[in-house]
Design a protein around this motif. Structure first.
Motif, PDB file in Angstrom:
ATOM      1  N   MET A   1       1.309  -0.869   0.182  1.00  0.00           N
ATOM      2  CA  MET A   1      -0.079   0.104  -0.305  1.00  0.00           C
ATOM      3  C   MET A   1       1.162   1.307   0.017  1.00  0.00           C
ATOM      4  O   MET A   1       0.245   2.266  -0.305  1.00  0.00           O
ATOM      5  N   ARG A   2       1.931   1.235   0.524  1.00  0.00           N
ATOM      6  CA  ARG A   2       2.657   2.529   1.063  1.00  0.00           C
ATOM      7  C   ARG A   2       3.813   3.284  -0.484  1.00  0.00           C
ATOM      8  O   ARG A   2       3.502   3.983  -1.896  1.00  0.00           O
ATOM      9  N   ASP A   3       3.668   1.320  -0.729  1.00  0.00           N
ATOM     10  CA  ASP A   3       4.547   1.854  -2.367  1.00  0.00           C
ATOM     11  C   ASP A   3       3.262   2.239  -4.312  1.00  0.00           C
ATOM     12  O   ASP A   3       3.940   2.864  -4.211  1.00  0.00           O
ATOM     13  N   THR A   4       1.841   1.335  -3.300  1.00  0.00           N
ATOM     14  CA  THR A   4       1.234   1.658  -4.226  1.00  0.00           C
ATOM     15  C   THR A   4       0.550   3.467  -4.110  1.00  0.00           C
ATOM     16  O   THR A   4      -0.458   3.897  -5.094  1.00  0.00           O
ATOM     17  N   PHE A   5       0.079   3.803  -3.014  1.00  0.00           N
ATOM     18  CA  PHE A   5      -0.106   5.190  -2.893  1.00  0.00           C
ATOM     19  C   PHE A   5       0.451   5.586  -2.267  1.00  0.00           C
ATOM     20  O   PHE A   5       0.594   6.154  -0.813  1.00  0.00           O
ATOM     21  N   PRO A   6       1.576   6.301  -3.297  1.00  0.00           N
ATOM     22  CA  PRO A   6       2.856   6.759  -2.139  1.00  0.00           C
ATOM     23  C   PRO A   6       2.137   8.158  -1.898  1.00  0.00           C
ATOM     24  O   PRO A   6       1.616   9.026  -2.005  1.00  0.00           O
ATOM     25  N   GLY A   7       3.158   8.240  -0.319  1.00  0.00           N
ATOM     26  CA  GLY A   7       2.454   9.616  -0.265  1.00  0.00           C
ATOM     27  C   GLY A   7       1.718   9.671   1.064  1.00  0.00           C
ATOM     28  O   GLY A   7       1.071  10.711   1.523  1.00  0.00           O
ATOM     29  N   ARG A   8       0.810   8.698   1.313  1.00  0.00           N
ATOM     30  CA  ARG A   8      -0.281   8.636   2.125  1.00  0.00           C
ATOM     31  C   ARG A   8       0.183   7.279   3.662  1.00  0.00           C
ATOM     32  O   ARG A   8       0.313   6.832   3.074  1.00  0.00           O
ATOM     33  N   GLU A   9      -0.478   8.000   4.541  1.00  0.00           N
ATOM     34  CA  GLU A   9      -0.478   6.990   5.555  1.00  0.00           C
ATOM     35  C   GLU A   9      -1.076   5.636   5.638  1.00  0.00           C
ATOM     36  O   GLU A   9      -2.058   5.550   5.063  1.00  0.00           O
ATOM     37  N   VAL A  10      -0.263   4.199   5.863  1.00  0.00           N
ATOM     38  CA  VAL A  10      -1.584   3.207   5.760  1.00  0.00           C
ATOM     39  C   VAL A  10      -1.522   2.971   7.216  1.00  0.00           C
ATOM     40  O   VAL A  10      -1.038   2.966   7.908  1.00  0.00           O
ATOM     41  N   VAL A  11      -2.697   2.958   7.063  1.00  0.00           N
ATOM     42  CA  VAL A  11      -3.092   2.756   9.067  1.00  0.00           C
ATOM     43  C   VAL A  11      -3.579   1.492   9.266  1.00  0.00           C
ATOM     44  O   VAL A  11      -4.514   1.360   7.769  1.00  0.00           O
ATOM     45  N   GLN A  12      -3.598   0.371   9.628  1.00  0.00           N
ATOM     46  CA  GLN A  12      -4.182  -0.812   9.990  1.00  0.00           C
ATOM     47  C   GLN A  12      -5.226  -1.010  10.998  1.00  0.00           C
ATOM     48  O   GLN A  12      -4.615  -0.063  12.033  1.00  0.00           O
ATOM     49  N   VAL A  13      -5.919  -1.609  10.765  1.00  0.00           N
ATOM     50  CA  VAL A  13      -7.431  -1.751  11.708  1.00  0.00           C
ATOM     51  C   VAL A  13      -7.383  -2.857  12.386  1.00  0.00           C
ATOM     52  O   VAL A  13      -8.380  -3.690  10.617  1.00  0.00           O
TER      53      VAL A  13
END
Length: 399
Positions: free
Chosen positions: A362-374
């Motif tokens: 997700m970090r690689d495919t949505f660069p610049g966005r924080e990955v929040v795991q729930v």
């Protein structure tokens, strides 16, 4: 491979049905029945918009309709508060998951939680003061499917009401959910778009540039649109959503209550890049893995509305022996994520290796966005995920 499991439409209608499987003996949930929920506001005939080819996010000419991508700016996230009418003895657990998810998203943008008036105060206490609770009656938590699909016309917001019917008459009660789309449009002053199509928001995935991904099983199905051909349905989708190209996947019929929505199979990460759900390596082949195989073949042979090839990124499920959730209907795909403003919200299943790999993808495919795991074990045990429980409103003024 864990996924949704069918609620049989042949069960007696005297017992209410939930999205959860009737086979979830592991979770100790009683068998539930299927029945039709009333369609809300459907009128046979043409939609009240005229669609032409889509253009970029901020340059939609007058008269044209565009279905925007989820990663575009959002005004708010809509969610729905689950009730004991559906969830029975699992109500407290699933409400806890929904409240935690709402708080996580609220860290990035406004969240509006619809709740039955008599449950509104309970929802406020659980979600905290920063989540706005609005007393609009709902039956269940699946806001993605029950609320209108938003489109842009001449820079203004409109909402398509796809006449929610309890996933093709499989679930009862859902009369309040069937009325929720119209209630939202009225409250927020958003013009509605009429269509004869019966579908759910989880059936559709777009790149915001004219490409739509859909499973045939969830739309070209006599339990939603009897007597309608794929060509007729595609023409209506192009009209009301303003898309130019529809890429169809077979999907899976009759194995879960949604008939295999696209948002557990293929998602866009950006124009030209798609994420594909894959079973945990070494899993025995089944109808879900075969569906993913077929989807990969379709994607590799397709171009988008811009006539560009699609890059496929595979997103593998966790080890079923290591996850913390259980149940025959448990949905362990990472693909049912939600893109919020400056964040991507994804499930955490308890397999550290798989959870970590999914977060990195997700970090690689949505660069610049924080990955929040729930953690969403109760939601996933009910046959859905984070995307199923959320609905984004684009940051556009009402028309």
């Amino acid at each position: 491979m864990t996924h949704h499991v069918l609620n049989s439409p042949c069960l007696e209608v005297t017992v209410p049905v939930s999205r959860r499987t009737a086979l979830r003996s592991v979770a100790g949930v009683a068998a539930l029945a299927a029945s039709a929920a009333a369609c809300s506001g459907a009128e046979e005939g043409p939609a009240d918009v005229t669609a032409t080819p889509s253009v970029g996010p901020s340059a939609t000419p007058a008269g044209e309709v565009r279905f925007g991508a989820e990663w575009e700016p959002q005004a708010r996230t809509f969610m729905s508060w689950p009730t004991s009418a559906i969830w029975d003895d699992q109500t407290a657990a699933v409400q806890n998951d929904i409240a935690g998810l709402a708080r996580a998203i609220r860290g990035h943008q406004p969240v509006v939680m619809f709740a039955r008036p008599e449950l509104a105060e309970d929802a406020r206490r659980a979600c905290g003061g920063e989540v706005e609770v609005v007393p609009i009656p709902v039956d269940d938590l699946w806001a993605r499917d029950t609320l209108p699909v938003f489109v842009e016309q001449a820079g203004k917001l409109r909402g398509v009401n796809f006449n929610f019917s309890g996933w093709g008459n499989k679930q009862n009660p859902h009369d309040k959910d069937a009325a929720a789309a119209a209630a939202l449009l009225e409250k927020y002053g958003i013009p509605g778009v009429r269509t004869w199509l019966v579908a759910e928001g989880g059936s559709f995935e777009t790149d915001g540039k004219g490409t739509l991904l859909v499973t045939e099983s969830s739309v070209v199905n006599d339990n939603r649109n009897p007597g309608k051909t794929r060509d007729q349905i595609e023409a209506e989708l192009k009209k009301v959503l303003g898309v130019r190209k529809v890429i169809w996947f077979e999907g899976v019929r009759g194995k879960d209550i949604t008939d295999a929505h696209i948002d557990c199979l293929v998602r866009f990460a950006s124009p030209g890049v798609v994420l594909l759900d894959r079973a945990f390596p070494g899993s025995e082949p089944d109808h879900w893995s075969r569906s993913a195989d077929q989807a990969k073949q379709v994607l590799e042979g397709s171009t988008d509305a811009q006539d560009q090839p699609l890059k496929v990124v595979e997103l593998f499920q966790p080890d079923p022996d290591k996850i913390t959730g259980r149940g025959d209907a448990f949905v362990s795909t990472y693909l049912n994520f939600y893109v919020a403003n400056k964040a991507v919200v994804i499930p955490k299943f308890g397999d550290p290796s798989a959870d970590g790999k999914a977060a990195q993808i997700m970090r690689d495919t949505f660069p610049g966005r924080e990955v929040v795991q729930v953690s969403i074990d109760a939601i996933a045990a009910g046959g859905g995920g984070i995307h199923c429980a959320t609905h984004d409103q684009p940051d556009l003024p009402p028309a």
